[in-house]
Design an enzyme around this catalytic site. Structure first.
Site, mmCIF file in Angstrom:
data_model
loop_
_atom_site.group_PDB
_atom_site.id
_atom_site.type_symbol
_atom_site.label_atom_id
_atom_site.label_comp_id
_atom_site.label_asym_id
_atom_site.label_seq_id
_atom_site.Cartn_x
_atom_site.Cartn_y
_atom_site.Cartn_z
ATOM 1 N N SER A 1 15.361 62.302 -45.227
ATOM 2 C CA SER A 1 14.479 61.649 -46.191
ATOM 3 C C SER A 1 15.312 61.158 -47.386
ATOM 4 C CB SER A 1 13.378 62.629 -46.598
ATOM 5 O OG SER A 1 12.401 62.000 -47.365
ATOM 6 N N ASP B 1 6.459 59.296 -37.842
ATOM 7 C CA ASP B 1 6.768 59.276 -39.275
ATOM 8 C C ASP B 1 6.338 57.929 -39.840
ATOM 9 O OD1 ASP B 1 7.839 59.297 -41.806
ATOM 10 O OD2 ASP B 1 9.842 59.934 -41.195
ATOM 11 N N HIS C 1 6.542 62.666 -40.960
ATOM 12 C CA HIS C 1 7.786 62.781 -41.722
ATOM 13 C C HIS C 1 8.295 64.222 -41.771
ATOM 14 C CE1 HIS C 1 10.788 61.404 -44.522
ATOM 15 N NE2 HIS C 1 10.402 62.247 -45.441
#
Lengths: 384, 384
Positions: A151, A324, A357
């Site tokens: 991320s 995601d 995610h």
């Protein structure tokens, strides 16, 4: 049986000022970090882990005598784990502006003698990487085996390869993106507005008022959680299941209330929001979401990501997750394409995972297997 | 040239109490409505339009002498338009609990002599339909040609076909769903928490404090807007374009601020939030989002939508939009399947449109064409 990894936070102090992209200067700051495993004789087996929004330097292991204190990537990093600390010397570092140890808004600005609060300089991914590079200098590590993150951490890993292309042999960029799109920025902005417009925010100087803008932090975290999970996993975990507001019992009928908890998903989000507002700093939240917004290496190249990535020299592993929707596989593929355009050595795994995610933190065997193989190969590769 | 449609809001008063699903009783209430076109001699050409979260009875036309006051579905309804008021008698009605005319939280409860505020009964889609049916009774309309709505309005149209299956020949259900999924509820819940935790909300009795929970309303609206637009259209309209906070000029460099507007998307969302907080009632927002959460006709049938839809008798048109992630085409297809399982006459159009959920309000020629054809055929069909 895996041996138990005991973590020990350490602090490195930096007197010399760090000039940020915004033109500010931060001096007399500290970085909190942890290391796991042993640095080998030729100092070639170091792996730097960059953290995302809500995490810290405490990446792996537990604190002595404190069960349940596993680091945020303890399933990934440790003895015998995909990033094997029997082979690699792993460094977790808390970023500047955070609220978990390194110098941030809650600390005193040595130039004014006052708590920074909202006056802490706006820091960027590039600033964090510069600060991390200084830490490596002090630790005597010239070149990393790998820099790795998921991320926002993946953005730092990517930025490392552009800012210090000779300082790593590999980069592992997971569930990341070359920049935020409009929708990502929009979610960040709503979260920030919730915090900034909380009357307890006091323009970011709430510490001196003895209050915390918890209402805003709760809303910010609830929004975040929605974007971390996939639609499918939310339906599977919570669906339309009801939950009693008073006794927590599962019910079968509606209560007909606009303010009480009716659905399990509401209970989950409120709980996450409450928990977060107890430990996360509001100014840190603003800083970190802004760092996300600002990251955009292609920007200095007229939006040409291939041109931006021309500086990179190392080998890359990228991983994305099918569900995601915060940083979709499409965004990882943009990075992959940009690197391939530059004839870089790129491995890419698109993992079919239901978790959205959040998958980058979870125990998906295919995902962990891909990372394990990559690091195993890395450990076997002769160094030139 | 199309003739100009002049709208004229009207009010119908109901003394007899309406019992809500929650078991409350609302008496002495009014519904505000508008009609366009003429009811034919056999009273068979009436079309009821049900509104969504943010809309009202003012569906089409403009108010006399007030340019720019077009109704929210003026592109759809009017002389020569897809729902042609030269052929149909169209009724727009504002729902109970709204803040646009019909009795709602801002009005006085005749039983207590006090403003309802947060004590306004929780109303459901089914309650709204019951109230709308009473309005039709008073207007002398036994059977509608069609009931029609988009989004939450589509839920009302669907519910009409189950609560009063003999009272319409057609139902037009656009960009809707058989219920909210966990993610939909989650977004509603965050919006509600933003409102309820605003210190100016005062437990829903803010009127008597002379304040409005504008901070919460702004956040609620910003979240809503993100979910109305597709990712793609946001990127196309706003992308990562920067905007000056002070003069509104487009800039090329970052300002490095966590609180000022940096990106166009932030400016757009703040503007939408500000505008909304100036005219929308906070208690109404809670009520309407809860009505969305609660709608779930399959619930009384153990989750079996086909069983729930067995009651329906009319013919159906369903429309969905490819990039609508709030109420995705998949959700419309669930309704289509449930109706087909019951051997109902169903037309279904999945429109490839870039605009997300908002598409149902926009001028997509294929979409408007589908509705136009459907109503043209309806107008030609011999009535038995």
């Amino acid at each position: 049986m895996l041996s138990m990894l005991i973590a020990q936070p350490q602090t490195m102090y930096f007197e010399a000022p760090l000039t940020t992209q915004s033109g500010a200067s931060i001096r007399g700051y500290s970085l909190t970090y942890e290391t796991y495993g042993r640095l080998n004789a030729d100092r070639s087996n170091a792996v730097l882990i960059c953290h995302a929004l809500n995490a810290s330097h405490h990446v792996a292991g537990v604190y002595a005598g404190q069960p349940g204190t596993e680091g945020w990537w303890d399933n990934m990093i440790g003895p015998g784990k995909p990033v094997d600390t029997d082979k690699f010397y792993v460094i977790g570092v808390n970023n500047l502006g955070s609220c978990f140890g390194s110098t941030g808004p809650m600390h005193v600005n040595p130039d004014t003698g006052k708590v920074y609060g909202a006056d802490f300089p706006v820091v960027t991914v590039e600033d964090w990487v510069n600060a991390q590079a200084r830490l490596l200098d002090k630790l005597g590590i010239g070149q990393l085996a790998a820099v790795m993150g998921g991320s926002l951490g993946g953005m730092q890993a990517l930025s490392w390869t552009l800012q210090y292309p000779e300082r790593m042999r590999y980069a592992v960029v997971i569930a990341s993106a070359p920049n935020l799109n409009a929708e990502n920025i929009a979610f960040n902005e709503v979260a920030r507005r919730a915090i900034v417009t909380d009357p307890d925010f006091h323009g970011g100087h709430f510490y001196e008022h003895g209050v915390i803008p918890k209402r805003g932090l709760r809303i910010a975290r609830m929004i975040g959680h929605i974007t971390y999970l996939s639609d499918d996993v939310m339906n599977e975990k919570f669906g339309r299941e009801l939950r009693g507001a008073v006794d927590g019992a599962v019910r079968s009928g509606y209560q007909y209330s606009t303010q009480d908890i009716e659905f399990q998903i509401e209970s989950y989000l409120r709980y996450q929001g409450d928990k977060f507002s107890d430990y996360f700093d509001a100014n840190t939240y603003l800083l970190i979401t802004r760092a996300l917004d600002y990251f955009d290496p292609a920007r200095q190249h007229g939006g040409d990501l291939t041109a931006a990535l021309a500086t990179a020299r190392c080998k890359f592993l990228l991983v994305s997750f099918s569900t995601d929707w915060r940083f979709s596989p499409e965004r990882s593929r943009e990075i992959v394409k940009g690197l391939l355009d530059n004839r870089r050595d790129v491995s890419y795994a698109e993992i079919d995972a239901p978790h959205g995610h959040d998958a980058f933190l979870l125990d998906d065997p295919r995902y962990l297997g891909v990372v394990r193989s990559y690091f195993n190969n890395m450990a076997r590769e002769p160094r030139t």
